[in-house]
Design a protein around this motif. Structure first.
Motif, PDB file in Angstrom:
ATOM      1  N   CYS A  30       1.089  13.462   2.616  1.00  0.00           N
ATOM      2  CA  CYS A  30       2.100  14.340   2.034  1.00  0.00           C
ATOM      3  C   CYS A  30       3.352  13.550   1.701  1.00  0.00           C
ATOM      4  O   CYS A  30       3.839  12.784   2.526  1.00  0.00           O
ATOM      5  N   GLU A  31       3.847  13.736   0.499  1.00  0.00           N
ATOM      6  CA  GLU A  31       5.214  13.385   0.145  1.00  0.00           C
ATOM      7  C   GLU A  31       5.906  14.702  -0.167  1.00  0.00           C
ATOM      8  O   GLU A  31       5.623  15.323  -1.193  1.00  0.00           O
ATOM      9  N   PRO A  32       6.766  15.177   0.737  1.00  0.00           N
ATOM     10  CA  PRO A  32       7.345  16.516   0.569  1.00  0.00           C
ATOM     11  C   PRO A  32       7.992  16.720  -0.797  1.00  0.00           C
ATOM     12  O   PRO A  32       8.774  15.891  -1.274  1.00  0.00           O
ATOM     13  N   GLY A  33       7.591  17.820  -1.430  1.00  0.00           N
ATOM     14  CA  GLY A  33       8.140  18.182  -2.725  1.00  0.00           C
ATOM     15  C   GLY A  33       7.486  17.525  -3.915  1.00  0.00           C
ATOM     16  O   GLY A  33       7.868  17.779  -5.062  1.00  0.00           O
ATOM     17  N   ARG A  34       6.473  16.690  -3.681  1.00  0.00           N
ATOM     18  CA  ARG A  34       5.817  15.990  -4.795  1.00  0.00           C
ATOM     19  C   ARG A  34       4.340  15.808  -4.482  1.00  0.00           C
ATOM     20  O   ARG A  34       3.980  15.455  -3.354  1.00  0.00           O
ATOM     21  N   ARG A  35       3.495  16.041  -5.475  1.00  0.00           N
ATOM     22  CA  ARG A  35       2.058  15.880  -5.275  1.00  0.00           C
ATOM     23  C   ARG A  35       1.652  14.453  -5.617  1.00  0.00           C
ATOM     24  O   ARG A  35       1.808  13.995  -6.747  1.00  0.00           O
ATOM     25  N   ILE A  36       1.139  13.745  -4.629  1.00  0.00           N
ATOM     26  CA  ILE A  36       0.751  12.352  -4.793  1.00  0.00           C
ATOM     27  C   ILE A  36      -0.615  12.256  -5.458  1.00  0.00           C
ATOM     28  O   ILE A  36      -1.561  12.969  -5.099  1.00  0.00           O
ATOM     29  N   ASP A  37      -0.737  11.365  -6.443  1.00  0.00           N
ATOM     30  CA  ASP A  37      -2.017  11.068  -7.084  1.00  0.00           C
ATOM     31  C   ASP A  37      -2.648   9.899  -6.330  1.00  0.00           C
ATOM     32  O   ASP A  37      -2.290   8.735  -6.551  1.00  0.00           O
ATOM     33  N   LEU A  38      -3.572  10.196  -5.431  1.00  0.00           N
ATOM     34  CA  LEU A  38      -4.133   9.159  -4.570  1.00  0.00           C
ATOM     35  C   LEU A  38      -4.868   8.081  -5.361  1.00  0.00           C
ATOM     36  O   LEU A  38      -4.815   6.898  -5.012  1.00  0.00           O
ATOM     37  N   GLU A  39      -5.564   8.474  -6.426  1.00  0.00           N
ATOM     38  CA  GLU A  39      -6.353   7.498  -7.175  1.00  0.00           C
ATOM     39  C   GLU A  39      -5.481   6.433  -7.823  1.00  0.00           C
ATOM     40  O   GLU A  39      -5.923   5.310  -8.054  1.00  0.00           O
ATOM     41  N   ASN A  40      -4.242   6.787  -8.129  1.00  0.00           N
ATOM     42  CA  ASN A  40      -3.334   5.839  -8.772  1.00  0.00           C
ATOM     43  C   ASN A  40      -2.233   5.359  -7.836  1.00  0.00           C
ATOM     44  O   ASN A  40      -1.217   4.835  -8.296  1.00  0.00           O
ATOM     45  N   LEU A  41      -2.451   5.530  -6.539  1.00  0.00           N
ATOM     46  CA  LEU A  41      -1.471   5.064  -5.567  1.00  0.00           C
ATOM     47  C   LEU A  41      -1.483   3.538  -5.546  1.00  0.00           C
ATOM     48  O   LEU A  41      -2.518   2.919  -5.273  1.00  0.00           O
ATOM     49  N   ALA A  42      -0.357   2.932  -5.866  1.00  0.00           N
ATOM     50  CA  ALA A  42      -0.286   1.475  -5.982  1.00  0.00           C
ATOM     51  C   ALA A  42       0.572   0.901  -4.871  1.00  0.00           C
ATOM     52  O   ALA A  42       1.449   1.567  -4.313  1.00  0.00           O
ATOM     53  N   ALA A  43       0.329  -0.371  -4.577  1.00  0.00           N
ATOM     54  CA  ALA A  43       1.116  -1.066  -3.565  1.00  0.00           C
ATOM     55  C   ALA A  43       2.578  -1.143  -3.991  1.00  0.00           C
ATOM     56  O   ALA A  43       2.898  -1.245  -5.177  1.00  0.00           O
ATOM     57  N   MET A  44       3.476  -1.067  -3.012  1.00  0.00           N
ATOM     58  CA  MET A  44       4.913  -1.150  -3.274  1.00  0.00           C
ATOM     59  C   MET A  44       5.321  -2.617  -3.351  1.00  0.00           C
ATOM     60  O   MET A  44       5.678  -3.227  -2.346  1.00  0.00           O
ATOM     61  N   ASP A  45       5.289  -3.164  -4.547  1.00  0.00           N
ATOM     62  CA  ASP A  45       5.653  -4.561  -4.710  1.00  0.00           C
ATOM     63  C   ASP A  45       7.162  -4.762  -4.719  1.00  0.00           C
ATOM     64  O   ASP A  45       7.659  -5.843  -4.411  1.00  0.00           O
ATOM     65  N   GLU A  46       7.899  -3.727  -5.116  1.00  0.00           N
ATOM     66  CA  GLU A  46       9.362  -3.778  -5.041  1.00  0.00           C
ATOM     67  C   GLU A  46       9.768  -2.964  -3.816  1.00  0.00           C
ATOM     68  O   GLU A  46       9.772  -1.740  -3.836  1.00  0.00           O
ATOM     69  N   ARG A  47      10.116  -3.651  -2.749  1.00  0.00           N
ATOM     70  CA  ARG A  47      10.361  -2.982  -1.479  1.00  0.00           C
ATOM     71  C   ARG A  47      11.844  -2.828  -1.215  1.00  0.00           C
ATOM     72  O   ARG A  47      12.627  -3.700  -1.577  1.00  0.00           O
ATOM     73  N   PRO A  48      12.254  -1.776  -0.493  1.00  0.00           N
ATOM     74  CA  PRO A  48      13.658  -1.644  -0.118  1.00  0.00           C
ATOM     75  C   PRO A  48      14.122  -2.644   0.938  1.00  0.00           C
ATOM     76  O   PRO A  48      15.297  -2.744   1.201  1.00  0.00           O
ATOM     77  N   ASP A  49      13.235  -3.358   1.574  1.00  0.00           N
ATOM     78  CA  ASP A  49      13.676  -4.409   2.501  1.00  0.00           C
ATOM     79  C   ASP A  49      12.676  -5.550   2.486  1.00  0.00           C
ATOM     80  O   ASP A  49      12.012  -5.781   1.479  1.00  0.00           O
ATOM     81  N   GLU A  50      12.561  -6.282   3.590  1.00  0.00           N
ATOM     82  CA  GLU A  50      11.825  -7.544   3.582  1.00  0.00           C
ATOM     83  C   GLU A  50      10.317  -7.403   3.716  1.00  0.00           C
ATOM     84  O   GLU A  50       9.593  -8.373   3.630  1.00  0.00           O
ATOM     85  N   ILE A  51       9.822  -6.225   3.957  1.00  0.00           N
ATOM     86  CA  ILE A  51       8.395  -6.074   4.252  1.00  0.00           C
ATOM     87  C   ILE A  51       7.563  -6.252   2.992  1.00  0.00           C
ATOM     88  O   ILE A  51       7.795  -5.602   1.982  1.00  0.00           O
ATOM     89  N   THR A  52       6.599  -7.140   3.066  1.00  0.00           N
ATOM     90  CA  THR A  52       5.768  -7.450   1.914  1.00  0.00           C
ATOM     91  C   THR A  52       4.455  -6.677   1.963  1.00  0.00           C
ATOM     92  O   THR A  52       4.059  -6.149   2.988  1.00  0.00           O
ATOM     93  N   THR A  53       3.782  -6.629   0.835  1.00  0.00           N
ATOM     94  CA  THR A  53       2.601  -5.777   0.690  1.00  0.00           C
ATOM     95  C   THR A  53       1.294  -6.539   0.845  1.00  0.00           C
ATOM     96  O   THR A  53       0.274  -5.965   1.210  1.00  0.00           O
ATOM     97  N   GLU A  54       1.310  -7.822   0.524  1.00  0.00           N
ATOM     98  CA  GLU A  54       0.107  -8.644   0.612  1.00  0.00           C
ATOM     99  C   GLU A  54      -0.995  -8.149  -0.329  1.00  0.00           C
ATOM    100  O   GLU A  54      -2.184  -8.299  -0.040  1.00  0.00           O
TER     101      GLU A  54
END
Length: 368
Positions: free
Chosen positions: A33-57
């Motif tokens: 769940c993302e409250p207030g928004r319907r997530i499209d799981l098939e097109n869910l992509a890695a967060m390459d632009e992150r708000p902090d130092e955590i990388t996606t690999e």
């Protein structure tokens, strides 16, 4: 089939590594769940632009939650989702009501710290969770860090003698490296910035290592025109046992990574350590430097233990983060978890005192 788990707060920079941890632990994310928004799981992509130092690999994020049910309303997920645990990475102002629904539904909770803006947001819910036997746990994963576990054992064994003072520092990258449009950098949503977001890790960890709660705080904040939350904070504090301490935290670094230090100074021994690095800093080991005035240390009173951390299962911080979550999923049914909802309440009470101190000036007692 693993533990059936719902995940609330998909638009969060810890999502990708947490999804990967869930997969590695055999946790089955059956609803998102993302409250207030319907997530499209098939097109869910890695967060390459992150708000902090955590990388996606470069993970295939969509594969980690393939087949999960999608909800826009977190409370509907909890009432309809057929789950045993809910994993929350969502905004501080709305997380307590989600936790409350989970407790009402008999669903155990692992939630991004600090699980609220203030202690008052969580105190009543904590009482109900404890009475109902529902586990609610914050992500204060320094309690699984090998260095802090070593130090906690040494404090308990009397290695330091009487601890006089402790010094902590946890600085991270500047706001220019971060997506400051995200809700975690909004005062109305989060209450604060560096102290409310990166600060809680060590505000929890230091008294946990000392086995001695913080009782009084004197704080000052560094603010900026860039956002309406503090960019940095410096705390003086005293514990119930009389240990004096300082803690410095902020979004200060002109590079990605972390600047950390923990010092413990006692009558019989002292310790200095960065506690951890991260994979971005490419340090081979994490040192724990010890100096002791003990008879059996007289031949070598100064010693260094080098911890060679592994980063295979959680590259951004270290695999001890994965171990923290494993401990939660191993123990949530009995409540045998690294940190409890009462620990989360205590953490928020210390933060309450710090924000009140900055507002009013002077020392503020931590509520009981």
């Amino acid at each position: 089939m693993g533990v059936k788990t719902g995940y609330i707060g998909v638009d969060h920079h810890h999502r990708d590594p947490y999804f990967a941890i869930a997969s590695g632990l055999g946790v089955d994310i059956t609803a998102v769940c993302e409250p207030g928004r319907r997530i499209d799981l098939e097109n869910l992509a890695a967060m390459d632009e992150r708000p902090d130092e955590i990388t996606t690999e470069s993970q295939e994020v969509a594969d980690l939650v393939a087949g999960a049910s999608v909800y826009e309303n977190p409370h509907r997920l909890l009432t309809e989702g057929d789950i045993e645990v809910v994993w929350i990475t969502y905004r501080n102002d709305e997380t307590p009501s989600i936790v409350e629904t989970a407790v009402d539904e008999g669903i155990h909770v692992i939630s991004e710290k600090p699980i609220g803006r203030t202690a008052a947001d969580l105190e009543g819910i904590a009482k109900r969770a404890n009475e109902s036997g529902i586990t609610v746990s914050p992500t204060t994963f320094y309690r699984a860090n090998p260095v802090t576990m070593d130090l906690r054992d040494r404090v308990r064994d009397g290695f330091f003698g009487d601890v006089w003072t402790v010094q902590g520092r946890f600085n991270a990258s500047q706001l220019s490296y971060r997506n400051t449009e995200h809700y975690i950098y909004d005062q109305a949503t989060s209450r604060g910035g560096s102290l409310q977001w990166i600060g809680p890790h060590w505000v929890d960890m230091i008294p946990w290592v000392l086995d001695d709660p913080i009782s009084e705080v004197n704080a000052r904040f560094h603010r900026t025109d860039e956002v309406d939350i503090e960019a940095g904070a410096v705390l003086q504090f005293e514990t119930e046992g009389g240990v004096l301490g300082t803690y410095h935290t902020g979004y200060y670094l002109s590079e990605r990574g972390k600047d950390t230090h923990l010092g413990i100074y006692g009558t019989d021994a002292q310790a200095r350590t960065p506690v951890h690095h991260d994979s971005l800093q490419h340090e081979p080991t994490v040192p724990l430097e010890l100096t002791a005035d003990h008879h059996d240390w007289s031949g070598a009173p100064r010693r260094t233990i080098d911890y060679e951390f592994s980063y295979d299962r959680f590259p951004a911080w270290g695999d001890y983060v994965r171990d923290y979550f494993k401990s939660f999923f191993d123990g949530y049914e009995t409540g045998d978890v690294p940190a409890t909802v009462d620990d989360a309440v205590q953490l928020l009470r210390v933060l309450d005192a710090a924000y009140e101190s900055d507002d009013r000036g002077g020392w503020i007692e931590v509520a009981e």
